[in-house]
Design an enzyme around this catalytic site. Structure first.
Site, PDB file in Angstrom:
ATOM      1  N   LYS A  62     -10.412  -3.513  -7.920  1.00  0.00           N
ATOM      2  CA  LYS A  62     -11.521  -2.601  -7.641  1.00  0.00           C
ATOM      3  C   LYS A  62     -12.769  -3.018  -8.413  1.00  0.00           C
ATOM      4  CE  LYS A  62      -8.499  -0.387  -5.173  1.00  0.00           C
ATOM      5  NZ  LYS A  62      -7.186  -0.677  -5.756  1.00  0.00           N
ATOM      6  N   TYR A 279       4.171   5.813   0.168  1.00  0.00           N
ATOM      7  CA  TYR A 279       3.161   5.306  -0.770  1.00  0.00           C
ATOM      8  C   TYR A 279       3.421   5.867  -2.169  1.00  0.00           C
ATOM      9  CZ  TYR A 279      -1.287   5.060  -3.244  1.00  0.00           C
ATOM     10  OH  TYR A 279      -2.256   4.840  -4.195  1.00  0.00           O
ATOM     11  N   TYR A 305       1.935  -0.733  -6.138  1.00  0.00           N
ATOM     12  CA  TYR A 305       1.317  -1.802  -5.340  1.00  0.00           C
ATOM     13  C   TYR A 305       1.979  -3.157  -5.547  1.00  0.00           C
ATOM     14  CZ  TYR A 305      -2.633   1.502  -5.084  1.00  0.00           C
ATOM     15  OH  TYR A 305      -3.431   2.601  -4.887  1.00  0.00           O
TER      16      TYR A 305
HETATM   17  C1  PLP Z   1      -5.975  -0.598  -4.862  1.00  0.00           C
HETATM   18  C2  PLP Z   1      -4.916  -1.561  -5.257  1.00  0.00           C
HETATM   19  C3  PLP Z   1      -4.261  -2.347  -4.291  1.00  0.00           C
HETATM   20  C4  PLP Z   1      -4.590  -2.260  -2.837  1.00  0.00           C
HETATM   21  O1  PLP Z   1      -5.821  -2.885  -2.562  1.00  0.00           O
HETATM   22  P1  PLP Z   1      -6.682  -2.372  -1.320  1.00  0.00           P
HETATM   23  O2  PLP Z   1      -7.910  -3.188  -1.361  1.00  0.00           O
HETATM   24  O3  PLP Z   1      -6.885  -0.914  -1.529  1.00  0.00           O
HETATM   25  O4  PLP Z   1      -5.857  -2.615  -0.090  1.00  0.00           O
HETATM   26  C5  PLP Z   1      -3.294  -3.220  -4.707  1.00  0.00           C
HETATM   27  N1  PLP Z   1      -2.958  -3.326  -6.017  1.00  0.00           N
HETATM   28  C6  PLP Z   1      -3.560  -2.591  -6.960  1.00  0.00           C
HETATM   29  C7  PLP Z   1      -3.125  -2.760  -8.367  1.00  0.00           C
HETATM   30  C8  PLP Z   1      -4.559  -1.690  -6.614  1.00  0.00           C
HETATM   31  O5  PLP Z   1      -5.139  -0.951  -7.571  1.00  0.00           O
END
Ligand code: PLP
Length: 348
Positions: A62, A279, A305
């Site tokens: 991000k 999720y 994730y």
């Molecule tokens: C937000 C996030 C993702 C997913 O990425 P997107 O761009 O939202 O698809 C994957 N891994 C981590 C650690 C994240 O914070």
């Protein structure tokens, strides 16, 4: 004489961005994980460590995307970033971090996107970091959806009513005209690193949820035209929506960078086998993959994730979908701060 840069790279470099990253994120070979997953040694696993990309509150994907959005916010005279995420959102922590480091304020709406409440879930990990940085953290009870929200609208109105100028950052900094740029830039950065390393990564594996990390990588790979594959691993458990969003963001990003650049349907690959049904909650496959990476190369992943994309990459190699001779790049997007909130899943 340096080669003249292609249109999309020139355009990318012309779009204003803040500097939040240390520089190119490190690329690391993972010898023990490679050996474990590919015992004959015919697939080499590397990681590009976007979890170590910045000094701002542990960084992550991000922060890379927000370099572009924050430049836009500042150019529009905004003084407060408003965004939304789950209780343990990495994204809202990153929004609070980049706002703080830019002299802006942050208001983050933190929703119940994950139907669990383990010990200290709303007190430790990411949310603790946001509070420590002085972010205005607002807990709210709405279920998971990647779209835009009413509570966020309320937060925008609150800022304006108090005389501030809010800038809206959508969930994951994705569904935004500049959302895909960070990870197209990632591929440009990667190509420079590959020249130095003398390696070409034929396959990138990336976690995909709000979609702009995946979309940006697709645009970068299609634009450079070297035949590099990008495999998204869905962790949203709503893969149809995610795939639609990835495709839409990829096409909009491509159009912004070069009107000639077209993203074919086949370039959008989203593997739906590893979200484990929901999720934000790890199942046995996720936990096993997290332990494997941690116990081979001390590579730490999170249960929301990166553990899921790790499980995906391991399986793709084991089943031969990633072929012998490949140099695979695991795109590590960050997320470790959330681990603290999931301690009860790892108590054995
Ligand atoms: C937000 C996030 C993702 C997913 O990425 P997107 O761009 O939202 O698809 C994957 N891994 C981590 C650690 C994240 O914070």
């Amino acid at each position: 004489m340096p080669e003249t840069e292609p249109t999309y790279v020139k355009k990318l470099r012309s779009i204003p961005k803040q500097t939040f990253l240390f520089g190119p994120s490190p690329i690391q070979f993972l010898p023990r994980l490679s050996k474990e997953v590919s015992p004959a040694g015919d697939v080499k696993i590397w990681a590009k460590r976007d979890d170590c990309n910045s000094g701002l509150a542990y960084g992550g994907n991000k922060v890379r995307k927000l370099e572009f959005l924050v430049a836009d916010a500042i150019s529009k005279g905004c003084d407060t970033l408003v965004s939304v995420g789950g209780v343990q959102s990495n994204h809202t922590r990153a929004v609070t971090a980049v706002a703080t480091a830019s002299g802006l304020k942050a208001v983050t709406v933190q929703e119940k996107w994950v139907p669990i409440d383990p010990p200290l879930y709303d007190k430790t990990g990411n949310i603790l970091l946001s509070r420590l940085m002085g972010g205005d953290v607002r807990l709210n009870n709405e279920p998971f959806h990647i779209g835009h929200k009413t509570a966020t609208k309320q937060a925008m109105d609150d800022v304006a009513q108090k005389g501030g100028k809010p800038y809206y950052v959508p969930a994951g900094a994705s569904d935004h005209e500049l959302g895909g740029l960070g990870f197209t830039n990632f591929v440009v950065e990667l190509a420079e690193q590959e020249n130095q390393l003398g390696v070409f990564f034929d396959t990138l594996v990336v976690c995909s949820v709000t979609g702009s990390s995946h979309a940006g990588l697709i645009v970068g790979a299609v634009a450079e035209g070297k035949g590099r594959k990008v495999i998204g691993i869905d962790a949203s458990a709503k893969p149809a929506e995610t795939k639609e969003q990835v495709t839409r963001i990829a096409r909009a990003t491509a159009a912004l960078l070069d009107p000639e650049l077209k993203i074919p349907d086949e370039a959008v690959v989203l593997d739906e086998r590893f979200h484990e049904g929901i999720y934000g909650i790890p199942g046995p496959t996720t936990s096993e993959a997290m332990k494997l990476a941690a116990r081979t190369d001390a590579l730490i992943t999170d249960p929301v994730y990166e553990g899921k994309s790790m499980a995906g990459m391991v399986q793709l190699i084991k089943e031969g979908s990633i072929a012998a001779g490949s140099n695979v790049l695991y795109v590590h997007l960050g997320g470790q701060p959330a681990l603290n909130a999931y301690s009860s899943y790892f108590e054995e």
